[in-house]
Structures are given as C-alpha cells and as structure tokens.
Write an enzyme that holds these catalytic residues in place. Structure first.
Site, PDB file in Angstrom:
ATOM      1  N   ASP A 162       5.936 -24.247   3.385  1.00 38.34           N
ATOM      2  CA  ASP A 162       6.935 -24.885   4.253  1.00 38.34           C
ATOM      3  C   ASP A 162       6.265 -25.368   5.545  1.00 38.34           C
ATOM      4  O   ASP A 162       6.567 -26.451   6.042  1.00 38.34           O
ATOM      5  CB  ASP A 162       8.052 -23.875   4.563  1.00 38.34           C
ATOM      6  CG  ASP A 162       8.531 -23.219   3.285  1.00 38.34           C
ATOM      7  OD1 ASP A 162       9.001 -23.945   2.408  1.00 38.34           O
ATOM      8  OD2 ASP A 162       8.377 -21.986   3.141  1.00 38.34           O
ATOM      9  N   HIS A 190      12.077 -18.436   2.839  1.00 32.76           N
ATOM     10  CA  HIS A 190      11.552 -19.559   2.052  1.00 32.76           C
ATOM     11  C   HIS A 190      12.690 -20.050   1.145  1.00 32.76           C
ATOM     12  O   HIS A 190      12.780 -19.711  -0.031  1.00 32.76           O
ATOM     13  CB  HIS A 190      10.345 -19.110   1.221  1.00 32.76           C
ATOM     14  CG  HIS A 190       9.885 -20.176   0.258  1.00 32.76           C
ATOM     15  ND1 HIS A 190       9.401 -21.397   0.669  1.00 32.76           N
ATOM     16  CD2 HIS A 190       9.871 -20.212  -1.096  1.00 32.76           C
ATOM     17  CE1 HIS A 190       9.100 -22.127  -0.388  1.00 32.76           C
ATOM     18  NE2 HIS A 190       9.384 -21.432  -1.472  1.00 32.76           N
TER      19      HIS A 190
END
Ligand code: NAD
Ligand code: LMR
Length: 328
Positions: A162, A190
């Site tokens: 990410d 996440h």
C-alpha cells in the site's frame, strides 16, 4: 570472512507470490548481497503442491545463486520453522473477484493459529515474522497471540504494498520521483479502509500536500485508488497481485534487517497504545529501522479528518479481531 547463512522460511512457496519471491531472496535482494541463506520452503502436504514446489526448487537450482546455501521442502510447519531467523507467511487462500479480504478470515485464521504455535515451539527466539497472507493484519495478530513465548514486536503485517502504491500515485500526480518522497504514511488495515496520508510527505523539504494542493483529488481519487488497488488488479488479471506483493515483502524485510537510513516506511506492527490505537492491534504506522529494530514515528499531529479515517480502519480491525476471538 563470509557471513553465516540465515534461515528463512517461506510458506505458500509454490504459489504465485512464492514464484516471484524465492528467486529474489536467493539473489540477495532481501537480506543483502553478502548474506547467504538457507530457504525452508513450506507447502501444504498435498501431492500436487509438493510436486509444484519440487519444480520451483529445480529452477532455483538452475539459477546457481551464489548466496543460496541450501534449501529444503516441507509439508509441516514444525520442521519448516525449526531454528529460523525470518518467517515470511504467504501461504493462504487469495480472494477472487467480488470478495473482500476479510471474507478470507475464517478460511485463513486456522492456518495462522497453527503456524504461530509452530513458530513458538521451534523457531529461534529472535525470529522476525512478516505476514502477507490476507487478511494480513488479523492473521499477524492471530500468529502473535498463538506464540506467547516470542516477542510480540517481532510479528508484523505487510502494509508496504500500500505504501509503494501510494508513492507511485503521488509521484505521478506531483510529477516527482518516487525515490525522492519522504515521510509518507499508510495508517491501519491492509484493506480498502486503510488511510494513506501524505500530510507530512515532502521532497527535499518541500511539502507534497502544498505542491498538489487538491483536497478533492486526495479524497475522491488518491484514497480510493490506493485503497482499492488490490481489487482493481484482481479485476484486470483475474488473479491477485503477485510480483508487486513479493517486491513489497522484500522491501519490508530488507528495511527491517538492514535499516532505512532515517527514511519513513510503513509497517503493520502491534500497537503500543500510541495514536489511540489499542495495545496489541496490528496497525499500519510510520517507522524507521536501524540495527534490526523498527521504531515508530511518534507525536504526529492527527487532525479531525485523519482521526475519523484512522478510527474507521481501526474499527474494521476490531471487528476482525472479534471474529477470530474464539480461535485464540
Ligand atoms: N498483504 C498484501 O499486501 C498481499 C498482497 C497480495 C496477496 N496477498 C495474499 O497473499 C496470499 C497468497 O497469495 P498468492 O497469490 O501467492 O496465492 P496462491 O494461491 O497462488 O498461493 C498460495 C499458496 O499457499 C499454499 N498454502 C495454503 N495454505 C498453506 C499452509 N497452511 N501452509 C503452507 N502453504 C499453504 C497453497 O498451496 C498455495 O500454493 C493470499 O492470502 C493473498 O490474498 C497479500
Ligand atoms: O487485494 C488482494 O486481495 C490482494 C492483495 O492484498 C493486494 O492488495 O493486492
């Protein structure tokens, strides 16, 4: 004098991510170009998976990597994790189109309970663990709770993909180089609830927020693009991200092992209670790494919008935790 080899276990070694990961570890991309490794490769004890693993090992052999000291195939975590220095826990069921990562919770939670117990029983007491298999934060929490004799701080989850995704989006928007971006953060889980936050990000001391100066873009383009990138890749490829996920795992352990030279990176780590995150929750935060330890960046100002976003992703983690409480 040559360094002594480090023992690295990789689960799901014959899977998609494994196929991108093993060769780079054996090439020294993760632990350093002077660091020999012994690869302990774990797959399910199923003929097809074990045969596929054999094929991958033949290919590793055929690369004649100078740093690959040895490799072994395993169908049981109790042998795979014996005396390991690093565990990269990838093996789990990936999501398909239309699924959220938390839909994998029940299917994958059992794997991480068993693997946490095996780490507790046979790994080195200093073993450092990265959980990649989804839902990564909660799986890391499960593994950590299943390994009470190991330091909780050594259980981490992968938010680096990410972080890297956010770097690329920012670089493209502000017309800057990814390598020049400092002080980016991705808070939380996440999952699409994560909060990529560039309020502190800068290039040579120049604020990226001021360079972009577009709050509308932040809220309606940047946050959803980064948050839903995994889903977009599944839609496009029909399979979840693999090479970029392996690359992020390499970055995560590389930086933990070799340090970040003061640069901020994002790691999912057990909270110490800072920023209003309950202790023990595995949450993405900014860290620097030095001498094999990570240090969380403390004291950042959290404005009202950020507080809302950070609580939103926290609440999802609390829900996931409640969903697996019976297993712990
Ligand atoms: N955190 C992240 O940023 C991130 C990014 C991409 C993918 N993922 C996740 O990583 C996981 C693996 O993805 P993939 O694309 O490599 O999947 P894959 O299906 O290609 O490979 C997974 C492999 O794990 C093996 N496996 C399953 N259970 C196991 C167990 N108990 N022990 C050892 N091996 C086991 C399977 O046999 C398979 O070979 C998925 O959960 C996926 O959602 C996470
Ligand atoms: O999104 C997924 O399910 C795979 C992975 O977590 C990703 O972010 O690419």
């Amino acid at each position: 004098m040559a360094k002594a080899p480090l023992n690295v276990a990789i689960t799901g070694a014959a899977g998609q991510i494994g196929y991108s990961l093993l060769f780079r570890i054996a090439n020294g991309d993760m632990l350093g170009k002077d660091q020999p490794v012994n690869l302990h490769l774990l797959e399910i004890p199923d003929e097809k998976a074990q045969n596929a693993l054999k094929g991958v090992m033949m290919e590793l052999d055929d690369c004649a990597f100078p740093l690959l000291n040895s490799m072994s195939a395993h169908g049981d975590a109790m042998t795979a994790f014996k005396d390991i220095d690093y565990a990269v826990l990838v093996g789990a069921r990936p999501r398909g189109p239309g699924m959220e990562r938390k839909d994998l919770l029940q299917a994958n939670a059992k794997i991480f309970t068993a693997q946490g117990k095996a780490l507790n029983a046979v790994a080195k007491r200093t073993v450092k663990t990265l959980v990649v298999g989804n839902p990564a934060n909660t799986n890391a929490y499960i593994a950590m709770k299943s390994a009470p004799d190991l330091p909780a701080k050594n259980f981490t989850a992968m938010l680096r993909l990410d972080h890297n995704r956010a770097l690329s989006q920012l670089a493209a928007k502000a017309n800057i180089a990814v390598a020049d971006i400092e002080k980016l953060v991705v808070w939380g889980n996440h999952s699409p609830t994560m909060y990529p936050d560039y309020r502190f990000a800068n290039v040579a001391g120049k604020s990226i927020k001021e360079m972009i100066n577009d709050e509308e873009w932040n809220k309606t383009v940047f946050l959803p693009t980064v948050g839903k990138r995994g889903g977009a890749i599944i839609e496009a490829r029909g399979l979840s991200s693999a090479a970029s996920a392996a690359n992020a795992a390499i970055d995560h352990i590389h930086d933990w092992h070799l340090g970040t030279n003061g640069k901020w990176v994002t790691m999912g780590i057990p909270s110490d209670g800072s920023y209003g995150i309950p202790e023990g929750i595995i949450y993405g935060v900014p860290v620097t790494c030095e001498n094999g330890e990570y240090q969380m960046i403390q004291g950042l100002e959290i404005d009202a919008y950020s507080r809302e976003r950070m609580d939103f992703t926290l609440n999802e983690l609390l829900e996931e935790k409640a969903g697996v409480q019976d297993l712990l």
